[in-house]
Design a protein around this motif. Sequence first.
Motif, short mmCIF file in Angstrom:
data_model
loop_
_atom_site.label_atom_id
_atom_site.label_comp_id
_atom_site.label_asym_id
_atom_site.label_seq_id
_atom_site.Cartn_x
_atom_site.Cartn_y
_atom_site.Cartn_z
N GLN A 205 0.87 -1.20 0.00
CA GLN A 205 0.00 0.00 0.00
C GLN A 205 0.89 1.23 0.00
OE1 GLN A 205 -3.33 -0.18 0.11
NE2 GLN A 205 -3.90 -2.09 1.11
N GLY A 206 1.93 1.18 -0.81
CA GLY A 206 2.95 2.25 -0.80
C GLY A 206 2.38 3.65 -0.70
N GLY A 207 2.91 4.40 0.23
CA GLY A 207 2.54 5.80 0.35
C GLY A 207 1.28 6.07 1.15
N MET A 208 0.56 5.02 1.49
CA MET A 208 -0.69 5.25 2.24
C MET A 208 -0.36 5.73 3.67
SD MET A 208 -3.69 2.50 3.03
CE MET A 208 -5.05 2.88 4.10
N GLU A 209 -1.13 6.70 4.11
CA GLU A 209 -0.94 7.22 5.46
C GLU A 209 -2.17 6.84 6.29
OE1 GLU A 209 -1.02 11.58 6.39
OE2 GLU A 209 1.15 11.25 6.27
N ALA A 210 -1.96 6.34 7.49
CA ALA A 210 -3.11 5.92 8.29
C ALA A 210 -2.84 6.11 9.77
CB ALA A 210 -3.43 4.46 8.00
N THR A 211 -3.93 6.27 10.52
CA THR A 211 -3.84 6.36 11.97
C THR A 211 -4.23 5.02 12.55
OG1 THR A 211 -4.58 8.63 11.81
CG2 THR A 211 -4.68 7.64 14.00
N LEU A 212 -3.42 4.53 13.45
CA LEU A 212 -3.74 3.23 14.05
C LEU A 212 -4.47 3.43 15.38
CD1 LEU A 212 -3.41 0.14 13.81
CD2 LEU A 212 -1.40 0.36 15.26
N HIS A 213 -5.62 2.79 15.48
CA HIS A 213 -6.35 2.77 16.76
C HIS A 213 -6.09 1.41 17.42
CE1 HIS A 213 -9.54 2.73 19.74
NE2 HIS A 213 -10.05 1.65 19.17
N ASP A 214 -5.48 1.42 18.60
CA ASP A 214 -5.29 0.17 19.33
C ASP A 214 -6.58 -0.14 20.08
OD1 ASP A 214 -2.31 -0.48 19.14
OD2 ASP A 214 -2.22 1.58 19.86
N PRO A 215 -7.27 -1.23 19.78
CA PRO A 215 -8.45 -1.56 20.58
C PRO A 215 -8.02 -1.97 22.00
CG PRO A 215 -8.53 -2.63 18.44
CD PRO A 215 -7.15 -2.08 18.59
N CYS A 216 -8.85 -1.63 22.99
CA CYS A 216 -8.47 -1.88 24.40
C CYS A 216 -8.07 -3.34 24.63
CB CYS A 216 -9.65 -1.57 25.32
SG CYS A 216 -10.20 0.12 25.21
N TYR A 217 -8.94 -4.24 24.19
CA TYR A 217 -8.68 -5.65 24.48
C TYR A 217 -7.51 -6.18 23.65
CZ TYR A 217 -12.16 -6.66 27.93
OH TYR A 217 -12.84 -6.70 29.12
N PHE A 218 -7.29 -5.59 22.51
CA PHE A 218 -6.19 -6.01 21.64
C PHE A 218 -4.86 -5.63 22.29
CE2 PHE A 218 -3.80 -5.97 17.56
CZ PHE A 218 -4.21 -7.19 17.07
N ALA A 219 -4.69 -4.33 22.55
CA ALA A 219 -3.40 -3.83 23.01
C ALA A 219 -3.19 -4.02 24.50
CB ALA A 219 -3.28 -2.35 22.65
N ARG A 220 -4.22 -3.66 25.27
CA ARG A 220 -4.01 -3.62 26.72
C ARG A 220 -4.18 -4.98 27.36
NH1 ARG A 220 -5.81 1.63 27.65
NH2 ARG A 220 -7.90 0.85 27.41
N TRP A 221 -5.26 -5.64 27.03
CA TRP A 221 -5.55 -6.89 27.74
C TRP A 221 -4.81 -8.09 27.14
CZ3 TRP A 221 -7.58 -6.41 32.38
CH2 TRP A 221 -8.44 -5.35 32.66
N PHE A 244 -3.17 9.20 22.61
CA PHE A 244 -3.38 8.05 23.49
C PHE A 244 -3.32 6.78 22.64
CE2 PHE A 244 -5.10 11.57 25.86
CZ PHE A 244 -4.60 11.34 27.14
N SER A 245 -2.26 6.02 22.80
CA SER A 245 -2.12 4.81 22.01
C SER A 245 -1.44 3.72 22.83
CB SER A 245 -1.32 5.09 20.73
OG SER A 245 0.02 5.36 21.06
N ARG A 246 -1.21 2.58 22.18
CA ARG A 246 -0.59 1.43 22.83
C ARG A 246 -1.32 1.10 24.14
NH1 ARG A 246 4.73 0.34 20.79
NH2 ARG A 246 5.01 1.57 18.91
N GLU A 247 -0.57 0.92 25.25
CA GLU A 247 -1.26 0.51 26.48
C GLU A 247 -2.15 1.62 27.05
OE1 GLU A 247 1.94 0.80 25.96
OE2 GLU A 247 3.09 1.19 27.78
N PHE A 248 -1.99 2.84 26.55
CA PHE A 248 -2.86 3.93 27.03
C PHE A 248 -3.92 4.31 26.00
CE2 PHE A 248 0.37 4.50 30.30
CZ PHE A 248 -0.45 4.70 31.40
N THR A 249 -4.22 3.38 25.12
CA THR A 249 -5.19 3.67 24.07
C THR A 249 -6.55 4.07 24.63
OG1 THR A 249 -6.18 2.78 22.06
CG2 THR A 249 -5.96 1.26 23.89
N GLY A 250 -7.35 4.76 23.81
CA GLY A 250 -8.69 5.18 24.24
C GLY A 250 -9.75 4.18 23.79
N CYS A 251 -10.86 4.17 24.50
CA CYS A 251 -11.93 3.20 24.20
C CYS A 251 -12.92 3.78 23.21
CB CYS A 251 -12.63 2.84 25.51
SG CYS A 251 -13.98 1.67 25.29
N CYS A 252 -13.52 2.91 22.40
CA CYS A 252 -14.50 3.34 21.39
C CYS A 252 -15.89 3.52 21.98
CB CYS A 252 -14.56 2.31 20.26
SG CYS A 252 -15.38 0.78 20.77
#
Lengths: 313, 393
Positions: A205-221, A244-252
């Motif tokens: 996906q060369g050149g694509m720019e995106a924001t990663l949202h870490d889901p709570c259960y994915f990243a934290r738990w 707020f990302s990684r272990e401090f990600t925000g909830c949806c």
Amino acid sequence: MDLGTLRELMEINASRTRNPLGVSEESCGEWAKGLGIPERGDSVLYTGCLYQMVPRIRALSGLLKRLESLGPSFLGAAMKMDKLMLSLGLDAAGLLRPPGGRYLSLLRRIALALRTSGIDFAYIRREPYNGVLYHDLGMDSLFEAQVKRVVERLYGAGARRVITVDPHTTYMLRYLVGEHIESFDLEVVHYTELLLERGYEPRPQGGMEATLHDPCYFARWNGLIEQPRELLERAGIHLKEPEFSREFTGCCGGPIESIFPRLSSEIAKKRFEELKSTGSGCVIVSCPICLVNLERESKGTGVRVLDLAEVLL
Amino acid sequence: MNLADVSRLLVKASSDKFLRLSLDRAILSYWELRKSVFAKYPRLRELADEVRRVKVSCLDRIEDLTKAAMESVERNGGFAYAAGTAEEARRIVDEIVGDGRVLVKGKSIVSEEVRLREHLAEGGKEVYETDLGEFLVQFMGPKSMHFITVSIHLNRERIAEFLRGFLGVDVDGDDVEGMVSLVRGFLRRKYFEADVGISGANVFAADEGCAFIMENESNVRLSISLPRKHIILVGMDKVVPTMGDAWRVVEVITRYSGYKVSSYVNLVRGPQRDMGPGELHVIFLDNGRIESSRDPLLREALLCLRCGACQYLCPVFWMVAGYWGGLKSVYSGGIGVIWEYITGSKEEAGKHSFACLLCGRCKEACPMRIDQARILRGIRSRVMRSEELEQMG
């Protein structure tokens, strides 16, 4: 919201379909149609049915929010009405169900990526729901019954290893099952872990720019923090991190949607704003609950919300 | 059990634009401070883990530790009491206060838990909160909104209006320093008039019978050193074995609250002979703590240091502040709902437990790594199991 009514509604739906939203086990397994996946094997791809429930969640959450804005008594009355219709065999929520094509194709992409990575796996044709809503609402006996059903089906399919696709099912199998079934000894692996292990090369996906949202259960738990990042980097995607990302990600906000729909929506709005503030036009998530909630808030903003599987595979 | 009232309260709070603005400012500022504190003190996490080990070991001997602390207080010349309930604590305070008329207080969540101020006021006493935020909450309500930033819900225009009426003087709503100084001037007179000073304690060392009382405004040291009597009301969960343990707790509370150093730490070990209060009374409050220390679901909550980190970083709290927990409850946020369950109304706490996202950012934020999501889910399970669910509230 009246908890007694909610409890009854859950119990009625559980006895009818073994699913809190009335989605049948047959339709949960539809994603595998035509892929020629066997029904027995050492590794079993178990989806937990959350992606399949997304269209139903979306329809219901819109309805709940509208009812709550009319006043709490409307919500209680509507729940009672829905319960009555369900008990008469009329699936009120089902009348609102839009087609779930996108979510089934998303699951198919995961299956195909695993296959191209040389991983053999089976699936469960009548796929049981993972039970997490029962767990989260504190309905322990329903959860326990559902966990037993899931584990029986997995063992029944000959599984020694379970491949999961969403963070809630992963967490349930890794950390919650043991509280109910002592002898549970299946290895649980999320598909991103497996793809990385096999050196999977995602669609470029060369050149694509995106924001990663870490889901709570994915990243934290579950501690799955680096896996999506590494896969996205391999695809050539330039990642932007919100404050707020990684272990401090925000909830949806999704987890309280069935009880406090308007508050849940405010939380989703806030999280979407955090993600949007990075300036990229695309948000990537890896949880069906985050997908449905953040996508709803993205309407009209020009920002797309995509599942990890839709970008990589 | 109907959650409609909880929903109404939380939706109303979440649509309060001023509250949201205040919360945004306070929380983002905390987040920046926290990051800089952690950058400066990389061993902070290890220190917090060490404190957790000590606090966990205290849970199994909460009664013995309290007994040891009481013996130390008596040995130092003070009076020690164990209060089983809020009512008992109030009765003990009544006896100590006697015919004293004016009381000054440092901010103390435990005293709020037993509704001490309201009780004393009902008995005809004049009671003043001396922490600036708490002073405003005392007169403007509706409750303390956070363990540290208690008056996060009040804006300066409303405060100016209140002060105009309360002090009967002209107040400039844009002059924050001027307003602070007016309140200080009013309270300064009260410190000297007061017969009794009341405080809580952030941690209590059993070996030396020493209370550690942290503050940022120096109001507590005036409240507890000018009147002739000093009452410390402290939860049994705050007692640790040694002075060394207590210092570590102070350091962890300070840094997890977002400060590099606490402005003031008062150590109170006994009555004073010449200057300061000649009488020291320490009341150790149970009010559900001993029972909860034996409850596998709840016991971890007793590790809470009241640093407020979890409240700042909770996504629900960010929307509604201390309204989560309800206006009848002293405690707020996820940990507050658990503490309401331990010390107050199980029914109210049960209702509010359903607002938790179970997202777990609180556990990540917490120095003690308290798994609030697990506890709140467990409370829901108790609610859902209750047979009278449909008849309740």
